[in-house]
Design an enzyme around this catalytic site. Structure first.
Site, PDB file in Angstrom:
ATOM      1  N   ASN A 161      -9.931  37.049 -58.703  1.00 22.63           N
ATOM      2  CA  ASN A 161      -8.666  36.696 -59.352  1.00 22.63           C
ATOM      3  C   ASN A 161      -8.152  35.328 -58.892  1.00 22.63           C
ATOM      4  O   ASN A 161      -8.175  35.032 -57.699  1.00 22.63           O
ATOM      5  CB  ASN A 161      -7.614  37.766 -59.047  1.00 22.63           C
ATOM      6  CG  ASN A 161      -8.001  39.109 -59.663  1.00 22.63           C
ATOM      7  OD1 ASN A 161      -8.603  39.145 -60.736  1.00 22.63           O
ATOM      8  ND2 ASN A 161      -7.687  40.193 -58.968  1.00 22.63           N
TER       9      ASN A 161
ATOM     10  N   LYS B  68      22.448  24.227 -51.094  1.00 21.26           N
ATOM     11  CA  LYS B  68      21.389  24.148 -50.078  1.00 21.26           C
ATOM     12  C   LYS B  68      20.184  25.055 -50.288  1.00 21.26           C
ATOM     13  O   LYS B  68      19.044  24.576 -50.331  1.00 21.26           O
ATOM     14  CB  LYS B  68      21.988  24.406 -48.706  1.00 21.26           C
ATOM     15  CG  LYS B  68      22.901  23.275 -48.308  1.00 21.26           C
ATOM     16  CD  LYS B  68      23.538  23.459 -46.983  1.00 21.26           C
ATOM     17  CE  LYS B  68      24.593  22.384 -46.855  1.00 21.26           C
ATOM     18  NZ  LYS B  68      25.626  22.467 -47.957  1.00 21.26           N
TER      19      LYS B  68
ATOM     20  N   GLU C 200      -2.245  31.359 -60.322  1.00 21.45           N
ATOM     21  CA  GLU C 200      -1.164  32.146 -60.943  1.00 21.45           C
ATOM     22  C   GLU C 200       0.160  31.903 -60.228  1.00 21.45           C
ATOM     23  O   GLU C 200       1.215  31.799 -60.856  1.00 21.45           O
ATOM     24  CB  GLU C 200      -1.511  33.642 -60.896  1.00 21.45           C
ATOM     25  CG  GLU C 200      -2.705  34.002 -61.779  1.00 21.45           C
ATOM     26  CD  GLU C 200      -3.191  35.414 -61.502  1.00 21.45           C
ATOM     27  OE1 GLU C 200      -2.736  36.321 -62.206  1.00 21.45           O
ATOM     28  OE2 GLU C 200      -3.999  35.610 -60.574  1.00 21.45           O
TER      29      GLU C 200
ATOM     30  N   SER D 282      27.330  29.308 -43.604  1.00 27.58           N
ATOM     31  CA  SER D 282      26.093  28.724 -44.146  1.00 27.58           C
ATOM     32  C   SER D 282      25.061  28.516 -43.047  1.00 27.58           C
ATOM     33  O   SER D 282      23.963  28.039 -43.308  1.00 27.58           O
ATOM     34  CB  SER D 282      26.405  27.397 -44.846  1.00 27.58           C
ATOM     35  OG  SER D 282      27.096  26.533 -43.975  1.00 27.58           O
TER      36      SER D 282
ATOM     37  N   THR E 247      -6.668  21.385 -79.347  1.00 31.86           N
ATOM     38  CA  THR E 247      -5.281  21.337 -79.805  1.00 31.86           C
ATOM     39  C   THR E 247      -5.023  22.730 -80.356  1.00 31.86           C
ATOM     40  O   THR E 247      -5.948  23.374 -80.892  1.00 31.86           O
ATOM     41  CB  THR E 247      -5.053  20.280 -80.909  1.00 31.86           C
ATOM     42  OG1 THR E 247      -5.902  20.589 -82.012  1.00 31.86           O
ATOM     43  CG2 THR E 247      -5.379  18.865 -80.433  1.00 31.86           C
ATOM     44  N   HIS E 248      -3.822  23.236 -80.179  1.00 36.12           N
ATOM     45  CA  HIS E 248      -3.485  24.617 -80.555  1.00 36.12           C
ATOM     46  C   HIS E 248      -4.406  25.633 -79.854  1.00 36.12           C
ATOM     47  O   HIS E 248      -4.605  26.733 -80.357  1.00 36.12           O
ATOM     48  CB  HIS E 248      -3.579  24.835 -82.074  1.00 36.12           C
ATOM     49  CG  HIS E 248      -2.929  23.764 -82.884  1.00 36.12           C
ATOM     50  ND1 HIS E 248      -1.623  23.831 -83.321  1.00 36.12           N
ATOM     51  CD2 HIS E 248      -3.396  22.562 -83.315  1.00 36.12           C
ATOM     52  CE1 HIS E 248      -1.320  22.734 -84.003  1.00 36.12           C
ATOM     53  NE2 HIS E 248      -2.383  21.945 -84.007  1.00 36.12           N
TER      54      HIS E 248
ATOM     55  N   ASN F 293      32.890  16.902 -44.801  1.00 36.47           N
ATOM     56  CA  ASN F 293      32.523  16.606 -46.194  1.00 36.47           C
ATOM     57  C   ASN F 293      31.559  15.421 -46.300  1.00 36.47           C
ATOM     58  O   ASN F 293      30.559  15.478 -47.017  1.00 36.47           O
ATOM     59  CB  ASN F 293      33.777  16.356 -47.033  1.00 36.47           C
ATOM     60  CG  ASN F 293      34.674  17.579 -47.094  1.00 36.47           C
ATOM     61  OD1 ASN F 293      34.260  18.668 -46.687  1.00 36.47           O
ATOM     62  ND2 ASN F 293      35.887  17.420 -47.588  1.00 36.47           N
TER      63      ASN F 293
ATOM     64  N   SER G 140     -10.331  42.369 -56.049  1.00 33.57           N
ATOM     65  CA  SER G 140      -9.516  43.524 -56.398  1.00 33.57           C
ATOM     66  C   SER G 140      -9.934  44.679 -55.506  1.00 33.57           C
ATOM     67  O   SER G 140     -11.116  44.835 -55.194  1.00 33.57           O
ATOM     68  CB  SER G 140      -9.731  43.878 -57.865  1.00 33.57           C
ATOM     69  OG  SER G 140      -9.470  45.257 -58.077  1.00 33.57           O
TER      70      SER G 140
ATOM     71  N   TYR H 217      35.505  17.273 -52.877  1.00 27.47           N
ATOM     72  CA  TYR H 217      34.667  18.367 -52.368  1.00 27.47           C
ATOM     73  C   TYR H 217      35.286  19.719 -52.701  1.00 27.47           C
ATOM     74  O   TYR H 217      36.500  19.904 -52.643  1.00 27.47           O
ATOM     75  CB  TYR H 217      34.521  18.231 -50.840  1.00 27.47           C
ATOM     76  CG  TYR H 217      33.722  19.375 -50.221  1.00 27.47           C
ATOM     77  CD1 TYR H 217      32.343  19.322 -50.157  1.00 27.47           C
ATOM     78  CD2 TYR H 217      34.366  20.511 -49.725  1.00 27.47           C
ATOM     79  CE1 TYR H 217      31.612  20.377 -49.612  1.00 27.47           C
ATOM     80  CE2 TYR H 217      33.650  21.563 -49.176  1.00 27.47           C
ATOM     81  CZ  TYR H 217      32.271  21.493 -49.125  1.00 27.47           C
ATOM     82  OH  TYR H 217      31.561  22.530 -48.586  1.00 27.47           O
TER      83      TYR H 217
ATOM     84  N   GLN I 146      28.569  24.071 -51.095  1.00 26.51           N
ATOM     85  CA  GLN I 146      27.724  24.636 -50.047  1.00 26.51           C
ATOM     86  C   GLN I 146      26.516  25.365 -50.663  1.00 26.51           C
ATOM     87  O   GLN I 146      25.492  25.545 -50.019  1.00 26.51           O
ATOM     88  CB  GLN I 146      28.563  25.590 -49.203  1.00 26.51           C
ATOM     89  CG  GLN I 146      27.820  26.297 -48.117  1.00 26.51           C
ATOM     90  CD  GLN I 146      28.781  26.923 -47.106  1.00 26.51           C
ATOM     91  OE1 GLN I 146      29.407  26.226 -46.320  1.00 26.51           O
ATOM     92  NE2 GLN I 146      28.907  28.235 -47.135  1.00 26.51           N
TER      93      GLN I 146
END
Ligand code: ARG
Length: 459
Positions: free
Chosen positions: A286, A326, A291, A24, A156-157, A111, A278, A318, A323
């Site tokens: 953009n 993480k 996004e 790890s 709404t909607h 542990n 672009s 444990y 592990q």
């Protein structure tokens, strides 16, 4: 060669693929500061409790500090055969101080060590996420104050419903972030018990002082059950759950920014700093940052789901499965930090397009409810009947292709003879929002008071 830390009974070393799946260090090396902090607290306690002689304690402390310096300076060589951060630090410590280093691991295990390290990392991260969320709240509250009277359509909607103010919309996110911060703080308070000294799973026969190590590491108290101490990853799950909810809030706001910046809506303008062009279509701007904030909720929720699945079938105490807590936790909480920073930057630069917003606020018969309310208030109509009359007037206006305010009084009176020309006052969007003075409503005065309150509280 067999492993120096645990290889006493092994004649040969691990298979190549075993080393690869087991290691790890590639991702837990970031726990080095927490690991060394934990070890310093542990060795000081071993000394104070008379478990280790003072000269060994001094040598180990000095050695741990030079390991820390090497890591901070980027001089430390991480080796996959040493598996993880705990063994990497201890191995280097042995090179520096000699066999006395072997006494550091008295009365503890990897542990309880790894549980302590992870809690320290998550705790620090929750604190900084809380600060970042406060920064975003401040940016939103300041925008809200500036735009307390800027009308926009409320949806709404995703259909125009009733006019609201831009400031009111911003304050909705301030409230969500306040709950997010509450969840970060709850998670922090609940995690703040120290597992160190639970050892492998059963506790230890050495006369350790767990209250001392807990206090030295800023925990409120030691954990009460040694099995639970090493088997628990609730603190990671809970932090990921809080992070997921926060990420969902940011994603909803990001989605609104994406829609609002489109040419079709043109409600707001993002700054050059948070948009991209672009390579083929010169007219494009953009909203990539928005996004990506919207998208990153995916990996954050994924980390929560992933860890829930890892934990769900594990017997106490444990198992190496843990592990796998993480990478997802590190990645998700870092991603949230980036999203909060990007959102704060976008909000600070954001420019609402007041003329477009106001025009859109009045379209779609958004003040129909105000008309119905007027009929109830001024003429004493039951709300259901007022709704019906308003429906007829909306029908008449839409047949003519005009707004409600463009109907003549005579046309109004065809639907309800008692209507007077006082009705026109409630048909404008500014009147509509100004009338919503109920507690928590969108009236500019309310928004101003709430925004100011937040700015003061956020300091
Ligand atoms: N690298 C391990 C982890 O992250 C440390 C604990 C290892 N404990 C053990 N009994 N093998 O979980």
């Amino acid at each position: 060669m067999s492993n120096r830390m645990w290889g006493g009974r092994f004649a040969s070393g691990p298979a190549e693929i075993m080393e690869e799946i087991n290691a790890s260090i590639g991702f837990d090396k970031r726990l080095a500061p927490q690991d060394i902090r934990g070890s310093l607290a542990h060795v000081a306690m071993l000394g104070a409790a008379g478990i280790l002689p003072a000269d060994d304690v001094a040598a180990i402390e000095a050695g741990l500090k030079s390991v820390r310096d090497e890591i901070e300076a980027g001089r430390f060589v991480f080796k996959r055969e040493l598996e993880d951060i705990h063994m990497s630090v201890e191995s280097r410590l042995t090179e520096i101080v000699g066999p006395a280093a072997g006494r550091l691991h008295t009365a503890r295990s990897r542990n309880d060590q790894v549980a302590t390290d992870m809690k320290l990392w998550v705790r620090d991260t929750l604190d900084s996420l809380d600060q970042q969320a406060a920064d975003l709240q401040r940016a939103l509250a300041e925008t809200a104050l500036k735009h307390a009277g800027t009308v926009m359509p409320g949806f709404t909607h995703l259909q125009s419903a009733q006019p609201v103010t831009f400031g009111h919309h911003c304050l909705a996110y301030v409230e969500m972030l306040a709950r997010d911060r509450g969840r970060f703080r709850d998670a922090r308070a609940r995690l703040n018990e120290c597992p160190l000294g639970a050892a492998a799973l059963a506790g230890t026969s050495f006369p350790i002082d767990r209250h001392a190590t807990a206090a030295a590491l800023g925990f409120d108290r030691p954990t009460a059950n040694s099995l639970d101490s090493v088997a628990d990853r609730d603190f990671a799950l809970e932090s990921l759950a809080a992070a997921s909810i926060c990420a969902v809030h940011l994603s909803r706001f990001a989605e609104e920014l994406v829609v609002w910046t489109s040419a079709q809506f043109n409600f707001v303008k993002l700054s050059d700093g948070y948009t991209t062009g672009s390579s083929i279509m010169p007219q494009k701007r953009n909203p990539d940052a928005a996004e990506l904030v919207r998208a990153k909720s995916g990996r954050i929720i994924g980390a929560l789901t992933g860890l829930l699945v890892v934990m769900k079938g594990l017997p106490l105490a444990y198992s190496k499965d843990m592990q796998e807590d993480k990478e997802g936790t590190f990645d998700a909480l870092q991603a949230l930090s980036l999203c909060l920073a990007a959102m704060t930057g976008m909000v600070k630069d954001l420019e609402p397009n007041a003329a477009v917003l106001s025009q859109a606020a009045g379209s779609g018969y958004a003040t129909a409810t105000d008309l119905a309310d007027w009929l109830v208030r001024e003429l004493g109509l039951p709300f259901r009947q007022a709704h019906h009359v308003t429906g007829r007037l909306v029908g008449a206006a839409s047949a003519k292709g005009v707004g409600l305010e463009a109907l003549s009084l005579a046309e109004m009176q065809e639907a309800e003879p008692r209507i007077t020309d006082a009705v026109y006052a409630v048909l404008g969007v500014a009147n509509s929002v100004a009338s919503r003075t109920s507690y928590g409503g969108t009236a500019p005065d309310n928004v101003r008071t709430q925004a100011q309150g937040w700015i003061e509280r956020l300091g």
